[in-house]
Design an enzyme around this catalytic site. Structure first.
Site, PDB file in Angstrom:
ATOM      1  N   PHE A   1      14.055  13.748  10.688  1.00 54.60           N
ATOM      2  CA  PHE A   1      12.712  13.216  10.868  1.00 54.60           C
ATOM      3  C   PHE A   1      12.730  12.025  11.815  1.00 54.60           C
ATOM      4  CE2 PHE A   1       8.941  10.996   8.675  1.00 54.60           C
ATOM      5  CZ  PHE A   1       8.029  11.657   9.477  1.00 54.60           C
TER       6      PHE A   1
ATOM      7  N   GLY B   1      -2.784  11.297  17.344  1.00 48.38           N
ATOM      8  CA  GLY B   1      -2.297  12.586  16.857  1.00 48.38           C
ATOM      9  C   GLY B   1      -1.274  13.178  17.804  1.00 48.38           C
TER      10      GLY B   1
ATOM     11  N   GLU C   1       1.361   5.503   1.091  1.00 46.45           N
ATOM     12  CA  GLU C   1       0.891   6.661   1.868  1.00 46.45           C
ATOM     13  C   GLU C   1       1.245   7.951   1.130  1.00 46.45           C
ATOM     14  OE1 GLU C   1       1.232   7.070   6.293  1.00 46.45           O
ATOM     15  OE2 GLU C   1       2.518   8.775   5.737  1.00 46.45           O
TER      16      GLU C   1
ATOM     17  N   SER D   1       0.857  -1.179   0.000  1.00 49.04           N
ATOM     18  CA  SER D   1       0.000   0.000   0.000  1.00 49.04           C
ATOM     19  C   SER D   1       0.896   1.232   0.000  1.00 49.04           C
ATOM     20  CB  SER D   1      -0.937  -0.012   1.209  1.00 49.04           C
ATOM     21  OG  SER D   1      -0.210  -0.214   2.409  1.00 49.04           O
TER      22      SER D   1
ATOM     23  N   HIS E   1      -6.498   9.140   7.087  1.00 47.95           N
ATOM     24  CA  HIS E   1      -6.051   9.215   8.470  1.00 47.95           C
ATOM     25  C   HIS E   1      -7.060  10.031   9.264  1.00 47.95           C
ATOM     26  CE1 HIS E   1      -1.515   8.180   8.035  1.00 47.95           C
ATOM     27  NE2 HIS E   1      -2.212   7.579   7.091  1.00 47.95           N
TER      28      HIS E   1
ATOM     29  N   GLN F   1      17.880  14.663   5.639  1.00 47.39           N
ATOM     30  CA  GLN F   1      16.532  15.031   6.076  1.00 47.39           C
ATOM     31  C   GLN F   1      15.888  13.888   6.855  1.00 47.39           C
ATOM     32  OE1 GLN F   1      14.284  16.250   2.646  1.00 47.39           O
ATOM     33  NE2 GLN F   1      15.457  18.132   2.340  1.00 47.39           N
TER      34      GLN F   1
ATOM     35  N   LYS G   1      -5.968  -1.410  20.940  1.00 44.87           N
ATOM     36  CA  LYS G   1      -6.499  -0.998  19.637  1.00 44.87           C
ATOM     37  C   LYS G   1      -7.024  -2.209  18.861  1.00 44.87           C
ATOM     38  CE  LYS G   1      -2.714   1.539  18.687  1.00 44.87           C
ATOM     39  NZ  LYS G   1      -1.790   2.519  18.039  1.00 44.87           N
TER      40      LYS G   1
ATOM     41  N   TYR H   1      -3.294  13.156   7.944  1.00 45.66           N
ATOM     42  CA  TYR H   1      -4.208  14.131   8.559  1.00 45.66           C
ATOM     43  C   TYR H   1      -3.454  14.793   9.695  1.00 45.66           C
ATOM     44  CZ  TYR H   1      -8.741  15.416  10.827  1.00 45.66           C
ATOM     45  OH  TYR H   1      -9.827  16.058  11.386  1.00 45.66           O
TER      46      TYR H   1
ATOM     47  N   GLN I   1       5.526   2.479  12.069  1.00 45.17           N
ATOM     48  CA  GLN I   1       6.462   3.553  11.785  1.00 45.17           C
ATOM     49  C   GLN I   1       7.599   2.945  10.960  1.00 45.17           C
ATOM     50  OE1 GLN I   1       7.517   6.577  11.153  1.00 45.17           O
ATOM     51  NE2 GLN I   1       6.924   7.322  13.178  1.00 45.17           N
TER      52      GLN I   1
ATOM     53  N   ALA J   1      -2.147  17.061  13.016  1.00 40.70           N
ATOM     54  CA  ALA J   1      -2.500  17.110  14.435  1.00 40.70           C
ATOM     55  C   ALA J   1      -3.527  18.199  14.689  1.00 40.70           C
ATOM     56  CB  ALA J   1      -1.247  17.373  15.271  1.00 40.70           C
TER      57      ALA J   1
END
Length: 301
Positions: free
Chosen positions: A220, A109, A18, A16, A78, A216, A169, A50, A180, A52
């Site tokens: 992150f 979030g 993102e 999939s 999201h 970068q 969950k 989406y 992640q 925060a």
């Protein structure tokens, strides 16, 4: 790594993609160029992030609506619950459902103050993603994905508490967990063993980040708790001013990580596209996929 022309089409991997909502006209063009270039790969689904506190609700809704109207992708949105009452969150859910969304990636979030700021649940809202999953299930028969953290969520007390949240969950109705991004497969395998030992049975789908820019990525990764192994510095050393060679290495690294995870029994992967197509396509080519194979698989589905 590359598939020979007479090899059978590869069908042992499901993936999939993102994407994130564009923040400017230029980024809008970049997104839809990437979508067009990646369309033939026939992913299982795509997700749109989406912000925060609902900071990107409008652009996310607009982007998701266009995905549903103009692409063949099964599209998930999201959804976060931070800084919102349950009623406000339900209004957001309703607006997305009216747009045709049936699959949510349910997340707590980040705190409004940004990564590292203390998190305070809204007194009238869902306290965490486990509660949000339960709320979604009460509202409708949605497909629900959630997050997982092989190297522990930065705010979790320890990995056991983190896995306990994942179990909550799953117990509340999540269908899968998307992790992640990570680069240490041994660490992921140990994490997955602990997840299964805790009684979590839903698929845990590795999140794969093809490396667009290592410098970068390190910034992150530092914010989200992902460890950057030393071998990545070694692989990319000397290629700062050689973009074509650097891109080839990046595609090799991601494909090799996926192949190793396949050998360990994993078959579903979530690719973070960063709204760019060339590197993602190179990874899939390295894995032995072809666009024609993907189109044929989609037509047969």
């Amino acid at each position: 790594m590359h598939q020979k022309k007479n090899d059978a089409p590869r069908r042992d991997i499901i993936f999939s993609f993102e994407f994130f909502p564009p923040k400017s006209e230029e980024m809008e063009g970049q997104l839809w160029n990437a979508v067009r270039d990646l369309q033939d790969w026939n992913p299982e689904f795509v997700s749109v992030t989406y912000g925060a506190g609902g900071t990107t609700k409008a652009p996310t809704l607009s982007t998701v609506t266009r995905f549903l109207a103009d692409t063949p992708f099964a599209t998930a949105s999201h959804l976060t619950c931070v800084s919102a009452t349950k009623e406000e969150t339900h209004q957001v859910i309703d607006s997305f459902r009216k747009a045709g969304v049936t699959h949510f990636v349910a997340l707590r979030g980040d705190a409004p103050g940004g990564v590292g700021a203390p998190y305070q649940p809204h007194p009238g809202g869902y306290a965490n993603a486990a509660e949000l999953v339960a709320g979604l299930k009460q509202i409708g028969d949605f497909e629900i994905s959630v997050s997982a953290y092989p190297e522990k969520h930065p705010e979790s007390r320890d990995q056991a508490a983190d896995i306990d949240m994942l179990k909550r969950k799953a117990d509340n109705g999540a269908d899968r967990a998307l992790t992640q991004f990570f680069f240490d497969n041994d660490n992921f395998e140990r994490y997955l063993e602990k997840v299964r030992a805790a009684g979590v049975k839903i698929p845990v789908v590795p999140g794969i980040m093809p490396i667009q820019n290592l410098t970068q990525l390190k910034r992150f990764a530092g914010a989200c708790g992902t460890v950057i192994p030393a071998f990545l510095d070694e692989r990319f050393a000397g290629y700062d001013d050689k973009p074509e060679e650097r891109a080839k290495i990046a595609a090799d690294v991601a494909a090799e990580q996926i192949e190793d995870l396949v050998r360990r029994g994993l078959h579903e992967f979530h690719l973070y596209t960063m709204n760019r197509a060339p590197l993602v396509s190179a990874v899939l080519n390295n894995l032995g996929f072809s666009r024609q194979t993907a189109r044929s698989a989609g037509a047969a589905a």
